[in-house]
Design a protein around this motif. Structure first.
Motif, short mmCIF file in Angstrom:
data_model
loop_
_atom_site.label_atom_id
_atom_site.label_comp_id
_atom_site.label_asym_id
_atom_site.label_seq_id
_atom_site.Cartn_x
_atom_site.Cartn_y
_atom_site.Cartn_z
N GLU A 103 123.61 17.59 84.24
CA GLU A 103 122.76 18.23 85.13
C GLU A 103 121.39 18.81 84.66
OE1 GLU A 103 124.06 19.27 88.52
OE2 GLU A 103 124.29 17.59 88.37
N ARG A 152 128.98 28.14 90.96
CA ARG A 152 129.16 29.99 89.37
C ARG A 152 129.51 28.36 88.34
NH1 ARG A 152 130.50 35.81 88.25
NH2 ARG A 152 128.98 36.09 86.45
N ASP A 154 129.55 25.94 87.67
CA ASP A 154 128.50 24.77 87.99
C ASP A 154 127.05 24.91 87.49
OD1 ASP A 154 130.16 22.85 88.91
OD2 ASP A 154 129.05 22.28 90.53
N ARG A 155 126.38 26.58 87.36
CA ARG A 155 125.27 26.44 87.40
C ARG A 155 124.91 27.34 85.17
NH1 ARG A 155 125.83 29.22 91.96
NH2 ARG A 155 125.65 30.98 90.88
#
Length: 284
Positions: A103, A152, A154-155
């Motif tokens: 990401e 959450r 993935d952040r």
């Protein structure tokens, strides 16, 4: 060869010792494909590749301790469309160094450093050549197992996790010593050990926001794009890890397709790596 999760025994060990030298690199590629996620890999040690995996399986998680020659591994959206086990992995670097990108996160990890990545987003990782094989345990955490609100985790992808206190101080030694401990554990105790690992990981991720973070060494292209920058503007004090949030992807994305000279199907090229920045960094 079946997945290590399907093989009997509290600890399953496989390595390249019984594999012919010309086939060892392909063996390593297949092992990562099966046990982690579909990827492309490249290594300057392909002709003399070495690898070893010790796997401990639990009902809802798995710890796989990998040891392998330095390589670059990356994944494209096409890989994920082909197969996404919907897992998160918490990685601990025991020996060597690694740079993980996923990401908009980047984590540069030395021995003792930990970070999270997901099989549902394209990652890229440089496992650096530090004059020997790398050693890193991976804790597999299916998305449904993580005790966190939806989205959450993935952040927190590709951000260094606090490893010096609290749950992080316990989780590192747990991952490093689990294969040896599992060999002397009965079924009931082994199941409890698996629950402990999931609980420690959940606690660590819940408090991740309290970690102190500094900037990851930029790539050469980023330094060239900032003519006014000075060495002091890109140098950090010695620490176990760095992290940064790069700019949104451009047309020079590391996942842009490239055509292999061998005539194989196009695959994403790995991102360039700033070895100069690493050589001046202190990893403790």
């Amino acid at each position: 060869m079946p997945s290590l999760r399907q093989m009997a025994g509290p600890v399953v060990t496989v390595d390249t010792d019984d594999i012919g030298v010309p086939d060892r690199f392909d063996w390593g590629h297949d092992m990562v494909d099966r046990e982690v996620m579909p990827v492309s890999i490249r290594s300057p040690h392909a002709h003399r590749f070495q690898g070893r995996v010790e796997s401990v399986g639990f009902p809802c998680s798995q710890v796989a301790a990998f040891g392998f020659s330095p390589m670059v591994a990356w994944c494209s959206p096409a890989h994920i469309r082909r197969q996404d086990p919907e897992d998160h992995f918490l990685v601990l670097v025991r020996e060597g160094a690694a740079r993980l990108e996923q990401e908009r996160g980047v984590a540069c990890l030395g021995p003792g450093g930990m970070a999270l990545f997901s099989t549902s987003h394209p990652p890229a990782c440089d496992f650096l050549d530090k004059s020997g094989p790398l050693r890193l345990p991976l804790l597999r955490l299916p998305r449904a197992v993580l005790p966190l609100p939806d989205g959450r985790a993935d952040r927190m992808l590709a951000e260094p996790l606090p490893d010096g206190s609290g749950s992080g101080a316990l989780l590192g030694p747990y991952l490093a010593s689990l294969p040896a401990a599992a060999r002397t554990s009965g079924p009931a105790e082994l199941a409890r050990l698996g629950t402990i690992g999931v609980d420690l990981a959940g606690s660590l991720l819940a408090v991740r926001g309290t970690a102190t973070r500094t900037r990851c060494p930029p790539r050469p292209a980023e330094r060239r794009s900032s003519p006014g920058s000075t060495p002091s503007s890109t140098t950090t004090s010695p620490t176990r890890f760095w992290t940064r949030r790069p700019s949104p992807p451009t047309t020079t994305s590391p996942y842009a397709p490239s055509t292999s000279s061998s005539g194989t199907s196009p695959s994403p090229s790995p991102p360039p790596f700033d070895t100069a920045a690493w050589s001046t960094a202190t990893l403790i």
